[in-house]
Design an enzyme around this catalytic site. Sequence first.
Site, PDB file in Angstrom:
ATOM      1  N   ASP A 128      -7.303   4.001   6.511  1.00 47.65           N
ATOM      2  CA  ASP A 128      -7.415   2.673   5.912  1.00 47.65           C
ATOM      3  C   ASP A 128      -6.962   1.648   6.950  1.00 47.65           C
ATOM      4  O   ASP A 128      -5.779   1.431   7.114  1.00 47.65           O
ATOM      5  CB  ASP A 128      -6.540   2.623   4.663  1.00 47.65           C
ATOM      6  CG  ASP A 128      -6.731   1.366   3.841  1.00 47.65           C
ATOM      7  OD1 ASP A 128      -7.601   0.543   4.189  1.00 47.65           O
ATOM      8  OD2 ASP A 128      -6.007   1.205   2.853  1.00 47.65           O
ATOM      9  N   HIS A 188       0.834  -1.208   0.000  1.00 48.63           N
ATOM     10  CA  HIS A 188       0.000   0.000   0.000  1.00 48.63           C
ATOM     11  C   HIS A 188       0.869   1.258   0.000  1.00 48.63           C
ATOM     12  O   HIS A 188       0.595   2.209  -0.733  1.00 48.63           O
ATOM     13  CB  HIS A 188      -0.921   0.021   1.227  1.00 48.63           C
ATOM     14  CG  HIS A 188      -2.141  -0.827   1.080  1.00 48.63           C
ATOM     15  ND1 HIS A 188      -3.249  -0.415   0.390  1.00 48.63           N
ATOM     16  CD2 HIS A 188      -2.417  -2.060   1.542  1.00 48.63           C
ATOM     17  CE1 HIS A 188      -4.164  -1.362   0.433  1.00 48.63           C
ATOM     18  NE2 HIS A 188      -3.693  -2.377   1.125  1.00 48.63           N
ATOM     19  N   ARG A 242       2.424   1.810  -3.430  1.00 51.20           N
ATOM     20  CA  ARG A 242       1.441   2.290  -4.412  1.00 51.20           C
ATOM     21  C   ARG A 242       1.150   3.770  -4.231  1.00 51.20           C
ATOM     22  O   ARG A 242       0.899   4.482  -5.192  1.00 51.20           O
ATOM     23  CB  ARG A 242       0.132   1.513  -4.267  1.00 51.20           C
ATOM     24  CG  ARG A 242       0.172   0.133  -4.837  1.00 51.20           C
ATOM     25  CD  ARG A 242      -1.200  -0.502  -4.704  1.00 51.20           C
ATOM     26  NE  ARG A 242      -1.179  -1.880  -5.145  1.00 51.20           N
ATOM     27  CZ  ARG A 242      -2.037  -2.790  -4.736  1.00 51.20           C
ATOM     28  NH1 ARG A 242      -2.984  -2.489  -3.869  1.00 51.20           N
ATOM     29  NH2 ARG A 242      -1.955  -4.012  -5.190  1.00 51.20           N
ATOM     30  N   ARG A 243       1.140   4.226  -2.986  1.00 50.79           N
ATOM     31  CA  ARG A 243       0.784   5.621  -2.711  1.00 50.79           C
ATOM     32  C   ARG A 243       1.911   6.576  -3.057  1.00 50.79           C
ATOM     33  O   ARG A 243       1.659   7.722  -3.390  1.00 50.79           O
ATOM     34  CB  ARG A 243       0.399   5.777  -1.244  1.00 50.79           C
ATOM     35  CG  ARG A 243      -0.921   5.114  -0.934  1.00 50.79           C
ATOM     36  CD  ARG A 243      -1.354   5.360   0.487  1.00 50.79           C
ATOM     37  NE  ARG A 243      -2.596   4.644   0.718  1.00 50.79           N
ATOM     38  CZ  ARG A 243      -2.860   3.932   1.779  1.00 50.79           C
ATOM     39  NH1 ARG A 243      -1.970   3.842   2.745  1.00 50.79           N
ATOM     40  NH2 ARG A 243      -4.008   3.317   1.906  1.00 50.79           N
TER      41      ARG A 243
END
Length: 129
Positions: free
Chosen positions: A41, A8, A11-12
């Site tokens: 999240d 995650h 990806r960010r």
Amino acid sequence: MGARVALHQARRGAEWNDVQEPFNLLQILQETDGQGPRLVDCLTLWLSNMMLAEMDWEAQVNALALALPELIDPVVLVTNEVGAGIVPENALARRYRDASGLMNQMIAAQADEVYMAVCGLPMKVKPND
């Protein structure tokens, strides 16, 4: 879980400021208010952390729901719908499913907009009035 978090974060990208807080979500949102939009999240992980630590999750969720309209910057809250499947045989899983549903209702009531993703497709559930 560590590998999922790393994926995650990758990806960010580096422009994101990641904060990992297992319990004090409201405090972090209040401390970072005024610094731009925030992404949480996810709420269901926060709930499971509180339930397993035997915290008063209802009070924490209620406090978050009451505080959200007072925040200046937008907050995007990710959660999971866990009540649409089979009723779990395990008592803890049933309590978690029920608590998650209650939490989602409380937070959605305060939200300007609510989306639900089905098969990767977002559906608007609550429009911004």
